[in-house]
Scaffold this active site. Structure first.
Site, short mmCIF file in Angstrom:
data_model
loop_
_atom_site.label_atom_id
_atom_site.label_comp_id
_atom_site.label_asym_id
_atom_site.label_seq_id
_atom_site.Cartn_x
_atom_site.Cartn_y
_atom_site.Cartn_z
N SER A 1 0.80 -1.23 0.00
CA SER A 1 0.00 0.00 0.00
C SER A 1 0.83 1.28 0.00
CB SER A 1 -0.95 0.01 1.19
OG SER A 1 -2.06 -0.83 0.94
N LYS B 1 -0.08 3.72 -2.62
CA LYS B 1 -1.10 4.76 -2.51
C LYS B 1 -0.51 6.17 -2.45
CE LYS B 1 -4.69 1.87 -0.39
NZ LYS B 1 -4.00 0.58 -0.17
N SER C 1 -5.71 3.43 4.64
CA SER C 1 -5.25 2.52 3.60
C SER C 1 -6.39 1.66 3.05
CB SER C 1 -4.12 1.62 4.11
OG SER C 1 -3.33 1.15 3.03
#
Length: 354
Positions: free
Chosen positions: A137, A140, A196
């Protein structure tokens, strides 16, 4: 004034972000909560009001050439929160100097690690910094940069669809969000950076002009523009282990992303209660160091899938030195936190050599 008002937004947990920004006088107790006009709210949502603090602003001056041997010079642009350069902004150089030669360096559990002076580019600590590894993640961060660069309407409502929950590479993730939930683009970005949430990141890509394919193309184009030579993206959430990067490349990305006020603010929000109108989602930041305080963290993003291990990237201030910390592939969340704490404590004692 605007910094104070922006910070107030996150202390009012009973009002949704969409309501608070678009209808700033509608507090849950009937009292006026903010004094913004609709024009000012739209300016914030579209990034025209930069929410920065003195501790997080980097000097806009470029470091002087020539670039020393063994270093990499990357020129980016000082940007406002939506990625648009102010008229007076000068180019900012992110340069990584491979001069990590301090003695008594701490050992870390992570497979790869980097601590870099964010102002000079001096590498203070390195471990396997050029290895291309799954980043989960941490992806992101690039999702947020591409979203910000597009100058999309941040107050536009997005309805989550089943495709946003489909995951990637056969992976699904738990989520407090549901198909049919409605949130604006700013809330989706906050969900993606702070908590997240994969469906929120997927929805940002789906609603990008041209859809997911165009979004992923923009992610890879941005990586090439920044000189992130070991980086490849296949989707926007990080569930796909084919999203890979190196600690070196992520040092460049974090230095760049730290110039976006909205990314700094959203990624370091400790907790927030999302009011979707029909239910409230109490949410906490995925980084324990952000939740617990004690460190001056200006930007943060964690990540985890099996293939990547526990990852984190941060832009922080250590003994008045802006610094980037990258950890990839730690065994556990506690090992990741311990690594970061050791590295930041160690780096806080270092002299400034450049």
């Amino acid at each position: 004034m605007h910094v104070l008002v922006a910070s107030m937004m996150f202390s009012l947990s009973s009002v949704s972000f969409a309501e608070l920004v678009i209808n700033p006088s509608s507090g849950s107790d009937g009292q006026a909560t903010l004094s913004w006009s609709s024009e000012q709210a739209n300016q914030f949502l579209n990034g025209d009001l930069e929410s920065t603090s003195a501790s997080t602003q980097a000097s806009p001056e470029s470091y002087v050439d020539p670039t020393p041997p063994g270093s990499t010079k990357i020129t980016t642009t000082v940007r406002s929160s939506n990625g648009v350069a102010p008229a007076s902004a000068a180019p900012k150089t992110v340069r990584i100097l491979d001069t990590s030669a301090y003695s008594s360096q701490p050992s870390v559990n992570a497979r790869a690690a980097l601590v870099m002076d964010a102002q000079t580019g001096e590498v203070l600590y390195s471990k396997n910094t050029n290895a291309a590894l799954p980043i989960a993640s941490v992806t992101k961060v690039m999702t947020a940069v591409v979203t910000s660069d597009a100058r999309l309407n941040m107050s536009e409502q997005i309805t989550l669809q089943s495709i946003d929950f489909a995951g990637a590479a056969g992976k699904n993730s738990s989520s407090t969000l549901r198909v049919g939930d409605k949130l604006n683009r700013a809330e989706a970005l906050l969900f993606a950076l702070m908590k997240s949430e994969n469906p929120a990141a997927a929805a940002l890509a789906r609603t990008y002009p041209g859809g997911k394919n165009a979004f992923v193309a923009a992610m890879n184009a941005k990586a090439r523009e920044l000189g992130m030579h070991s980086t490849r993206f296949t989707e926007a959430t990080g569930l796909d282990p084919r999203n890979v990067s190196s600690a070196r490349d992520l040092g460049i990305l974090v230095s760049t992303a730290s110039q976006y006020g909205l990314i700094r603010q959203f990624s370091t929000t400790p907790s927030y209660d999302f009011n979707l109108g029909y239910r409230v989602l109490k949410s906490n930041n995925t980084n324990a160091l952000v939740r617990n305080g004690g460190w001056n963290i200006n930007l943060s993003k964690t990540g985890y899938i099996n293939e990547a291990g526990r990852c984190v990237v941060m832009h922080t201030t250590l003994n008045n030195r802006p610094a980037v910390v990258v950890l990839l592939g730690a065994d556990t969340s506690q090992a990741r936190t311990n690594d970061a704490t050791r590295l930041m404590s160690w780096a806080s004692q270092l002299p400034k050599r450049i």
